[in-house]
Design a protein around this motif. Structure first.
Motif, PDB file in Angstrom:
ATOM      1  N   HIS A 136       0.806  -1.211   0.000  1.00 34.55           N
ATOM      2  CA  HIS A 136       0.000   0.000   0.000  1.00 34.55           C
ATOM      3  C   HIS A 136       0.842   1.265   0.000  1.00 34.55           C
ATOM      4  O   HIS A 136       0.529   2.228  -0.708  1.00 34.55           O
ATOM      5  CB  HIS A 136      -0.944  -0.005   1.204  1.00 34.55           C
ATOM      6  CG  HIS A 136      -1.965  -1.091   1.163  1.00 34.55           C
ATOM      7  ND1 HIS A 136      -3.016  -1.173   2.054  1.00 34.55           N
ATOM      8  CD2 HIS A 136      -2.119  -2.154   0.321  1.00 34.55           C
ATOM      9  CE1 HIS A 136      -3.749  -2.223   1.783  1.00 34.55           C
ATOM     10  NE2 HIS A 136      -3.215  -2.843   0.736  1.00 34.55           N
ATOM     11  N   GLN A 137       1.888   1.287   0.810  1.00 39.48           N
ATOM     12  CA  GLN A 137       2.689   2.506   0.903  1.00 39.48           C
ATOM     13  C   GLN A 137       3.373   2.822  -0.421  1.00 39.48           C
ATOM     14  O   GLN A 137       3.424   3.979  -0.847  1.00 39.48           O
ATOM     15  CB  GLN A 137       3.724   2.393   2.023  1.00 39.48           C
ATOM     16  CG  GLN A 137       4.415   3.723   2.334  1.00 39.48           C
ATOM     17  CD  GLN A 137       3.422   4.765   2.829  1.00 39.48           C
ATOM     18  OE1 GLN A 137       2.803   4.594   3.877  1.00 39.48           O
ATOM     19  NE2 GLN A 137       3.253   5.838   2.068  1.00 39.48           N
ATOM     20  N   THR A 159     -14.723  -1.209   1.753  1.00 42.41           N
ATOM     21  CA  THR A 159     -14.359  -1.102   3.172  1.00 42.41           C
ATOM     22  C   THR A 159     -14.166  -2.489   3.795  1.00 42.41           C
ATOM     23  O   THR A 159     -14.729  -3.477   3.324  1.00 42.41           O
ATOM     24  CB  THR A 159     -15.445  -0.362   3.961  1.00 42.41           C
ATOM     25  OG1 THR A 159     -16.638  -1.153   3.979  1.00 42.41           O
ATOM     26  CG2 THR A 159     -15.750   1.007   3.366  1.00 42.41           C
ATOM     27  N   SER A 183      -0.332  -6.008   2.322  1.00 39.64           N
ATOM     28  CA  SER A 183      -1.388  -5.604   3.252  1.00 39.64           C
ATOM     29  C   SER A 183      -2.745  -5.995   2.687  1.00 39.64           C
ATOM     30  O   SER A 183      -2.919  -6.068   1.467  1.00 39.64           O
ATOM     31  CB  SER A 183      -1.345  -4.092   3.481  1.00 39.64           C
ATOM     32  OG  SER A 183      -0.126  -3.697   4.067  1.00 39.64           O
ATOM     33  N   LEU A 187      -8.066  -2.552   3.505  1.00 37.53           N
ATOM     34  CA  LEU A 187      -7.566  -1.457   4.340  1.00 37.53           C
ATOM     35  C   LEU A 187      -7.637  -0.119   3.604  1.00 37.53           C
ATOM     36  O   LEU A 187      -7.708   0.937   4.235  1.00 37.53           O
ATOM     37  CB  LEU A 187      -6.132  -1.731   4.789  1.00 37.53           C
ATOM     38  CG  LEU A 187      -5.958  -2.669   5.980  1.00 37.53           C
ATOM     39  CD1 LEU A 187      -4.474  -2.845   6.291  1.00 37.53           C
ATOM     40  CD2 LEU A 187      -6.692  -2.137   7.204  1.00 37.53           C
ATOM     41  N   TRP A 188      -7.632  -0.148   2.270  1.00 41.53           N
ATOM     42  CA  TRP A 188      -7.805   1.093   1.510  1.00 41.53           C
ATOM     43  C   TRP A 188      -9.198   1.688   1.737  1.00 41.53           C
ATOM     44  O   TRP A 188      -9.438   2.852   1.406  1.00 41.53           O
ATOM     45  CB  TRP A 188      -7.589   0.855   0.020  1.00 41.53           C
ATOM     46  CG  TRP A 188      -6.155   0.828  -0.393  1.00 41.53           C
ATOM     47  CD1 TRP A 188      -5.345  -0.271  -0.472  1.00 41.53           C
ATOM     48  CD2 TRP A 188      -5.347   1.938  -0.797  1.00 41.53           C
ATOM     49  NE1 TRP A 188      -4.087   0.084  -0.903  1.00 41.53           N
ATOM     50  CE2 TRP A 188      -4.068   1.437  -1.119  1.00 41.53           C
ATOM     51  CE3 TRP A 188      -5.589   3.306  -0.941  1.00 41.53           C
ATOM     52  CZ2 TRP A 188      -3.032   2.263  -1.561  1.00 41.53           C
ATOM     53  CZ3 TRP A 188      -4.547   4.122  -1.375  1.00 41.53           C
ATOM     54  CH2 TRP A 188      -3.295   3.609  -1.678  1.00 41.53           C
ATOM     55  N   ASP A 190     -10.408   2.045   4.729  1.00 38.53           N
ATOM     56  CA  ASP A 190     -10.353   2.607   6.078  1.00 38.53           C
ATOM     57  C   ASP A 190      -9.737   4.006   5.984  1.00 38.53           C
ATOM     58  O   ASP A 190      -8.588   4.162   5.579  1.00 38.53           O
ATOM     59  CB  ASP A 190      -9.514   1.708   6.984  1.00 38.53           C
ATOM     60  CG  ASP A 190      -9.396   2.261   8.389  1.00 38.53           C
ATOM     61  OD1 ASP A 190      -8.473   3.052   8.641  1.00 38.53           O
ATOM     62  OD2 ASP A 190     -10.242   1.907   9.230  1.00 38.53           O
ATOM     63  N   GLU A 192      -8.551   6.240   8.082  1.00 42.26           N
ATOM     64  CA  GLU A 192      -7.317   6.528   8.793  1.00 42.26           C
ATOM     65  C   GLU A 192      -6.108   5.869   8.128  1.00 42.26           C
ATOM     66  O   GLU A 192      -5.016   6.442   8.103  1.00 42.26           O
ATOM     67  CB  GLU A 192      -7.443   6.096  10.261  1.00 42.26           C
ATOM     68  CG  GLU A 192      -8.431   6.924  11.063  1.00 42.26           C
ATOM     69  CD  GLU A 192      -8.155   8.419  10.958  1.00 42.26           C
ATOM     70  OE1 GLU A 192      -6.988   8.833  11.147  1.00 42.26           O
ATOM     71  OE2 GLU A 192      -9.093   9.179  10.641  1.00 42.26           O
ATOM     72  N   HIS A 193      -6.313   4.673   7.603  1.00 43.28           N
ATOM     73  CA  HIS A 193      -5.223   3.997   6.898  1.00 43.28           C
ATOM     74  C   HIS A 193      -4.796   4.810   5.682  1.00 43.28           C
ATOM     75  O   HIS A 193      -3.587   5.030   5.462  1.00 43.28           O
ATOM     76  CB  HIS A 193      -5.679   2.602   6.471  1.00 43.28           C
ATOM     77  CG  HIS A 193      -4.638   1.818   5.717  1.00 43.28           C
ATOM     78  ND1 HIS A 193      -3.510   1.305   6.308  1.00 43.28           N
ATOM     79  CD2 HIS A 193      -4.567   1.474   4.403  1.00 43.28           C
ATOM     80  CE1 HIS A 193      -2.785   0.654   5.405  1.00 43.28           C
ATOM     81  NE2 HIS A 193      -3.399   0.761   4.237  1.00 43.28           N
ATOM     82  N   GLY A 196      -3.015   7.956   6.589  1.00 46.92           N
ATOM     83  CA  GLY A 196      -1.660   7.646   7.011  1.00 46.92           C
ATOM     84  C   GLY A 196      -0.732   7.375   5.843  1.00 46.92           C
ATOM     85  O   GLY A 196       0.458   7.721   5.898  1.00 46.92           O
ATOM     86  N   LEU A 197      -1.243   6.756   4.781  1.00 49.51           N
ATOM     87  CA  LEU A 197      -0.418   6.470   3.614  1.00 49.51           C
ATOM     88  C   LEU A 197       0.067   7.754   2.942  1.00 49.51           C
ATOM     89  O   LEU A 197       1.207   7.840   2.480  1.00 49.51           O
ATOM     90  CB  LEU A 197      -1.202   5.624   2.602  1.00 49.51           C
ATOM     91  CG  LEU A 197      -1.550   4.201   3.013  1.00 49.51           C
ATOM     92  CD1 LEU A 197      -2.442   3.560   1.952  1.00 49.51           C
ATOM     93  CD2 LEU A 197      -0.307   3.348   3.238  1.00 49.51           C
TER      94      LEU A 197
END
Length: 283
Positions: A136-137, A159, A183, A187-188, A190, A192-193, A196-197
């Protein structure tokens, strides 16, 4: 050799190439263009409208598949590049674009290593696409890199709590272990996730959970059998169980139970599939 992950990217090029070939083959299996056309056709337009795409903009659709968002972006007047790891999906997209009278470029490309210069697009979007890149990052870094300052980022992702997120949770015990550094795709979805990315590389963030009504399927059994034959990730899990009829039957039952749990139809099956609509401005 086991691939190590540094700053979101694979340190072992050979292992990374093998992983990407596996992903390409997975998405080329089945009939994902039919899923995009028959199950989620409206989502691309939702993303294009939310991102504010219009005439004169240069737009990149990452993990574009058969153009679910790329073609609507072109219809909105943008100069569009559709990029995907699996170019086998482009044929259907090209047909659709020709039918509606728009031109766009189709490029084979890895979301974790986009073949474009820094700050080269006015808007970068992805409709339930980039979420399936394993790291993801690395993908978020690439999206931020190729978006010009002041440009738009628009992402639409399933979600974790919604139907597709729960489908992946249902399949997880039956699937081979994920590669190092990967990952879970939902999570994409979410907020907050995703925040954060991207961190402070984006501003003006808007994140909204919405639901897609799905009424294509006549019954929970119809949903299960359709995804077994059309949807690459589901096909891949069943193929991994080919020599284990008991586990195959157990997954059949679990997917059927999942569909029944989400079925809120009175006459026929209706499900509401939750997604996160995330838009932001490149800082």
């Amino acid at each position: 050799m086991t691939a190590q992950v540094e700053n979101g990217a694979a340190a072992d090029p050979a292992a990374d190439r093998a992983l990407k070939e596996k992903h390409r083959a997975m998405w080329a299996s089945g009939d994902y263009p039919a899923v995009a056309r028959e199950v989620i056709p409206q989502l691309g337009r939702v993303l294009v409208d939310a991102t504010g795409i219009g005439p004169g903009q240069r737009v990149l659709d990452v993990a574009a598949g058969s153009g679910n968002a790329a073609v609507p972006a072109a219809r909105a007047g943008a100069d569009v590049v559709a990029s995907d790891l699996a170019p086998e999906l482009f044929e259907e997209g090209r047909r659709w674009a020709a039918e509606v009278g728009v031109d766009l470029a189709w490029h084979e490309g890895d979301a974790e290593a986009l073949p474009y210069d820094d700050a080269s697009f006015d808007a970068v979007i992805s409709c339930v696409g980039v979420m399936f890149a394993p790291r993801h990052q690395a993908s978020a870094d690439e999206i931020a890199r190729v978006t010009r300052p002041g440009g738009s980022v628009g992402l639409l992702s399933w979600t974790p709590e919604g139907f597709i997120g729960q489908m992946f949770a249902t399949m997880r015990p039956y699937a081979p272990p994920p590669p190092p550094g990967a990952s879970p795709p939902p999570l994409w979805g979410d907020e907050e996730h995703v925040r954060g990315l991207f961190g402070d590389r984006v501003s003006d963030v808007r994140a909204e959970r919405r639901r897609l009504p799905v009424e294509l399927f006549d019954s929970p059994e119809h949903f299960r059998d359709y995804f077994k034959s059309h949807y690459g990730p589901t096909i891949a899990v069943y193929r991994s169980l080919a020599d284990d009829p008991d586990r195959t039957a157990a997954l059949d039952r679990d997917l059927l139970e999942l569909a029944r749990r989400f079925d809120n139809g009175v006459a026929g099956t209706r499900m509401d599939w939750e997604y996160l609509l995330f838009t932001a401005r490149r800082a």
